[in-house]
Design a protein around this motif. Structure first.
Motif, PDB file in Angstrom:
ATOM      1  N   ASN A 269       0.840  -1.189   0.000  1.00 28.38           N
ATOM      2  CA  ASN A 269       0.000   0.000   0.000  1.00 28.38           C
ATOM      3  C   ASN A 269       0.879   1.245   0.000  1.00 28.38           C
ATOM      4  O   ASN A 269       0.759   2.105   0.866  1.00 28.38           O
ATOM      5  CB  ASN A 269      -0.961   0.008   1.188  1.00 28.38           C
ATOM      6  N   ALA A 270       1.783   1.295  -0.953  1.00 26.57           N
ATOM      7  CA  ALA A 270       2.693   2.427  -1.132  1.00 26.57           C
ATOM      8  C   ALA A 270       3.331   2.823   0.195  1.00 26.57           C
ATOM      9  O   ALA A 270       3.792   1.968   0.933  1.00 26.57           O
ATOM     10  CB  ALA A 270       1.964   3.578  -1.803  1.00 26.57           C
ATOM     11  N   CYS A 271       3.346   4.105   0.490  1.00 21.96           N
ATOM     12  CA  CYS A 271       4.029   4.596   1.692  1.00 21.96           C
ATOM     13  C   CYS A 271       3.367   4.148   2.990  1.00 21.96           C
ATOM     14  O   CYS A 271       3.984   4.202   4.051  1.00 21.96           O
ATOM     15  CB  CYS A 271       4.093   6.121   1.655  1.00 21.96           C
ATOM     16  N   ASN A 272       2.137   3.704   2.918  1.00 19.10           N
ATOM     17  CA  ASN A 272       1.423   3.259   4.126  1.00 19.10           C
ATOM     18  C   ASN A 272       1.620   1.775   4.419  1.00 19.10           C
ATOM     19  O   ASN A 272       1.073   1.264   5.398  1.00 19.10           O
ATOM     20  CB  ASN A 272      -0.077   3.536   3.986  1.00 19.10           C
ATOM     21  N   GLY A 273       2.351   1.050   3.574  1.00 18.73           N
ATOM     22  CA  GLY A 273       2.456  -0.399   3.693  1.00 18.73           C
ATOM     23  C   GLY A 273       2.912  -0.895   5.051  1.00 18.73           C
ATOM     24  O   GLY A 273       2.297  -1.795   5.628  1.00 18.73           O
ATOM     25  N   VAL A 274       3.982  -0.322   5.594  1.00 17.80           N
ATOM     26  CA  VAL A 274       4.493  -0.806   6.880  1.00 17.80           C
ATOM     27  C   VAL A 274       3.485  -0.510   7.990  1.00 17.80           C
ATOM     28  O   VAL A 274       3.207  -1.373   8.831  1.00 17.80           O
ATOM     29  CB  VAL A 274       5.879  -0.206   7.196  1.00 17.80           C
ATOM     30  N   LEU A 275       2.936   0.693   7.995  1.00 13.74           N
ATOM     31  CA  LEU A 275       1.928   1.028   8.998  1.00 13.74           C
ATOM     32  C   LEU A 275       0.741   0.069   8.898  1.00 13.74           C
ATOM     33  O   LEU A 275       0.266  -0.458   9.915  1.00 13.74           O
ATOM     34  CB  LEU A 275       1.451   2.473   8.839  1.00 13.74           C
ATOM     35  N   ASN A 276       0.268  -0.187   7.685  1.00 11.28           N
ATOM     36  CA  ASN A 276      -0.850  -1.119   7.508  1.00 11.28           C
ATOM     37  C   ASN A 276      -0.481  -2.529   7.941  1.00 11.28           C
ATOM     38  O   ASN A 276      -1.310  -3.235   8.524  1.00 11.28           O
ATOM     39  CB  ASN A 276      -1.330  -1.120   6.070  1.00 11.28           C
ATOM     40  N   ALA A 277       0.751  -2.954   7.681  1.00 14.48           N
ATOM     41  CA  ALA A 277       1.195  -4.286   8.110  1.00 14.48           C
ATOM     42  C   ALA A 277       1.190  -4.388   9.632  1.00 14.48           C
ATOM     43  O   ALA A 277       0.798  -5.420  10.195  1.00 14.48           O
ATOM     44  CB  ALA A 277       2.580  -4.594   7.554  1.00 14.48           C
ATOM     45  N   ILE A 278       1.595  -3.323  10.309  1.00 14.01           N
ATOM     46  CA  ILE A 278       1.566  -3.314  11.778  1.00 14.01           C
ATOM     47  C   ILE A 278       0.120  -3.379  12.270  1.00 14.01           C
ATOM     48  O   ILE A 278      -0.197  -4.098  13.223  1.00 14.01           O
ATOM     49  CB  ILE A 278       2.306  -2.086  12.335  1.00 14.01           C
TER      50      ILE A 278
END
Length: 163
Positions: free
Chosen positions: A117-126
Protein backbone atom coordinates in the motif's frame (compact mmCIF):
# COMPACT_ATOMS: atom_id res chain seq x y z
CA UNK A 1 -5.54 -9.93 24.40
CA UNK A 2 -3.14 -7.15 23.44
CA UNK A 3 -0.14 -6.66 21.19
CA UNK A 4 3.02 -4.60 21.39
CA UNK A 5 6.06 -3.89 19.29
CA UNK A 6 8.91 -5.61 21.08
CA UNK A 7 11.80 -4.56 18.89
CA UNK A 8 12.68 -2.89 15.62
CA UNK A 9 15.79 -3.12 13.49
CA UNK A 10 16.96 -1.54 10.26
CA UNK A 11 19.53 -2.23 7.61
CA UNK A 12 20.75 0.70 5.54
CA UNK A 13 22.88 -0.26 2.54
CA UNK A 14 26.27 1.45 2.44
CA UNK A 15 25.95 2.83 -1.11
CA UNK A 16 25.19 6.51 -1.63
CA UNK A 17 24.44 8.72 -4.61
CA UNK A 18 24.55 12.48 -4.21
CA UNK A 19 21.80 14.58 -5.71
CA UNK A 20 24.43 16.23 -7.90
CA UNK A 21 25.43 12.77 -9.24
CA UNK A 22 21.78 11.91 -9.94
CA UNK A 23 21.25 15.21 -11.74
CA UNK A 24 24.41 14.67 -13.82
CA UNK A 25 23.29 11.15 -14.74
CA UNK A 26 19.91 12.49 -15.85
CA UNK A 27 21.57 15.26 -17.90
CA UNK A 28 23.91 12.77 -19.60
CA UNK A 29 20.93 10.66 -20.72
CA UNK A 30 18.87 13.70 -21.78
CA UNK A 31 20.99 16.43 -23.36
CA UNK A 32 17.79 17.88 -24.87
CA UNK A 33 16.29 18.54 -21.42
CA UNK A 34 17.31 21.55 -19.34
CA UNK A 35 17.72 20.63 -15.67
CA UNK A 36 19.03 23.42 -13.46
CA UNK A 37 21.75 22.43 -10.99
CA UNK A 38 20.33 21.91 -7.51
CA UNK A 39 16.70 21.63 -8.62
CA UNK A 40 16.24 18.15 -7.10
CA UNK A 41 17.71 19.25 -3.77
CA UNK A 42 15.45 22.30 -3.82
CA UNK A 43 12.30 20.37 -4.79
CA UNK A 44 12.78 17.32 -2.56
CA UNK A 45 15.14 18.48 0.18
CA UNK A 46 17.63 15.72 -0.63
CA UNK A 47 21.40 15.84 -0.49
CA UNK A 48 21.93 12.15 -1.22
CA UNK A 49 20.06 8.88 -1.49
CA UNK A 50 20.88 5.36 -0.38
CA UNK A 51 21.67 2.84 -3.08
CA UNK A 52 21.60 -0.91 -2.48
CA UNK A 53 24.28 -3.09 -4.08
CA UNK A 54 23.27 -4.22 -7.58
CA UNK A 55 23.03 -7.88 -6.54
CA UNK A 56 20.66 -7.23 -3.61
CA UNK A 57 16.89 -7.50 -3.91
CA UNK A 58 14.18 -6.18 -1.55
CA UNK A 59 14.16 -9.59 0.18
CA UNK A 60 17.89 -9.28 0.94
CA UNK A 61 17.42 -5.91 2.59
CA UNK A 62 14.48 -7.20 4.63
CA UNK A 63 16.44 -10.32 5.65
CA UNK A 64 19.46 -8.23 6.74
CA UNK A 65 17.24 -6.15 9.04
CA UNK A 66 15.44 -9.24 10.38
CA UNK A 67 18.76 -10.92 11.20
CA UNK A 68 19.77 -7.83 13.18
CA UNK A 69 16.50 -8.05 15.07
CA UNK A 70 17.01 -11.76 15.76
CA UNK A 71 20.53 -11.11 17.05
CA UNK A 72 19.40 -8.24 19.28
CA UNK A 73 16.54 -10.32 20.70
CA UNK A 74 18.65 -13.49 20.80
CA UNK A 75 16.07 -15.36 18.74
CA UNK A 76 17.65 -18.48 17.33
CA UNK A 77 14.66 -20.73 16.77
CA UNK A 78 12.80 -20.03 13.49
CA UNK A 79 9.62 -21.26 15.14
CA UNK A 80 9.71 -18.11 17.30
CA UNK A 81 8.00 -16.38 14.35
CA UNK A 82 4.37 -17.35 13.76
CA UNK A 83 3.74 -15.17 10.68
CA UNK A 84 5.83 -12.99 8.37
CA UNK A 85 4.42 -9.97 6.54
CA UNK A 86 6.50 -8.27 3.84
CA UNK A 87 5.30 -4.69 3.38
CA UNK A 88 7.43 -3.45 0.51
CA UNK A 89 6.38 -1.66 -2.64
CA UNK A 90 8.87 -3.39 -4.91
CA UNK A 91 9.19 -7.15 -5.19
CA UNK A 92 11.96 -9.58 -6.08
CA UNK A 93 9.66 -11.38 -8.52
CA UNK A 94 6.07 -11.22 -9.64
CA UNK A 95 5.50 -14.61 -8.02
CA UNK A 96 6.05 -15.96 -5.42
CA UNK A 97 5.37 -13.24 -2.89
CA UNK A 98 8.56 -11.60 -1.61
CA UNK A 99 7.56 -12.74 1.88
CA UNK A 100 8.24 -16.32 0.75
CA UNK A 101 11.75 -15.36 -0.37
CA UNK A 102 12.44 -13.53 2.92
CA UNK A 103 11.18 -16.51 4.92
CA UNK A 104 13.45 -18.84 2.97
CA UNK A 105 16.48 -16.60 3.53
CA UNK A 106 15.72 -16.55 7.26
CA UNK A 107 14.96 -20.25 7.55
CA UNK A 108 11.39 -19.60 8.67
CA UNK A 109 8.62 -22.14 8.24
CA UNK A 110 5.53 -20.07 8.96
CA UNK A 111 2.68 -18.56 6.96
CA UNK A 112 3.68 -15.46 4.99
CA UNK A 113 2.14 -12.81 2.77
CA UNK A 114 2.92 -9.50 1.08
CA UNK A 115 1.00 -6.35 1.89
CA UNK A 116 1.40 -3.46 -0.54
CA UNK A 117 0.00 0.00 0.00
CA UNK A 118 2.69 2.43 -1.13
CA UNK A 119 4.03 4.60 1.69
CA UNK A 120 1.42 3.26 4.13
CA UNK A 121 2.46 -0.40 3.69
CA UNK A 122 4.49 -0.81 6.88
CA UNK A 123 1.93 1.03 9.00
CA UNK A 124 -0.85 -1.12 7.51
CA UNK A 125 1.19 -4.29 8.11
CA UNK A 126 1.57 -3.31 11.78
CA UNK A 127 -2.19 -2.70 11.98
CA UNK A 128 -2.92 -6.09 10.40
CA UNK A 129 -0.40 -7.77 12.72
CA UNK A 130 -2.07 -6.12 15.71
CA UNK A 131 -5.51 -7.32 14.61
CA UNK A 132 -4.26 -10.89 14.05
CA UNK A 133 -2.59 -10.97 17.46
CA UNK A 134 -5.65 -9.49 19.19
CA UNK A 135 -7.84 -12.10 17.49
CA UNK A 136 -5.65 -14.82 18.98
CA UNK A 137 -4.65 -16.22 15.58
CA UNK A 138 -0.91 -15.45 16.01
CA UNK A 139 1.41 -14.52 18.87
CA UNK A 140 4.63 -13.35 17.18
CA UNK A 141 4.51 -11.60 13.82
CA UNK A 142 7.54 -10.32 11.96
CA UNK A 143 6.88 -7.30 9.73
CA UNK A 144 9.62 -6.71 7.17
CA UNK A 145 10.28 -4.42 4.27
CA UNK A 146 13.05 -3.60 1.84
CA UNK A 147 13.15 -1.24 -1.09
CA UNK A 148 15.45 -0.76 -4.06
CA UNK A 149 13.52 2.17 -5.48
CA UNK A 150 16.66 3.81 -6.86
CA UNK A 151 16.51 1.16 -9.59
CA UNK A 152 13.11 2.44 -10.64
CA UNK A 153 14.52 5.88 -11.46
CA UNK A 154 13.64 7.04 -14.93
CA UNK A 155 16.87 8.33 -16.44
CA UNK A 156 15.73 8.98 -20.00
CA UNK A 157 12.75 10.86 -21.40
CA UNK A 158 11.68 10.92 -25.04
CA UNK A 159 9.86 14.21 -24.88
CA UNK A 160 11.00 17.17 -22.71
CA UNK A 161 7.30 17.87 -22.06
CA UNK A 162 7.24 14.62 -20.02
CA UNK A 163 9.62 16.08 -17.39
Amino acid sequence: MYSSILHAAVHVPPGRQSVAEAEERFRSHNPHVSLSPGVLAHMYGLSERTVAPAHEQPSDLAAHAARRLFEARELTDPSDVDLLIFAGILADLEEPATAHVVADKLGLNCPVFDLKNACNGVLNAIEVADALIRSGQYRRILVTTGEVSTRASRWSVDDPADV
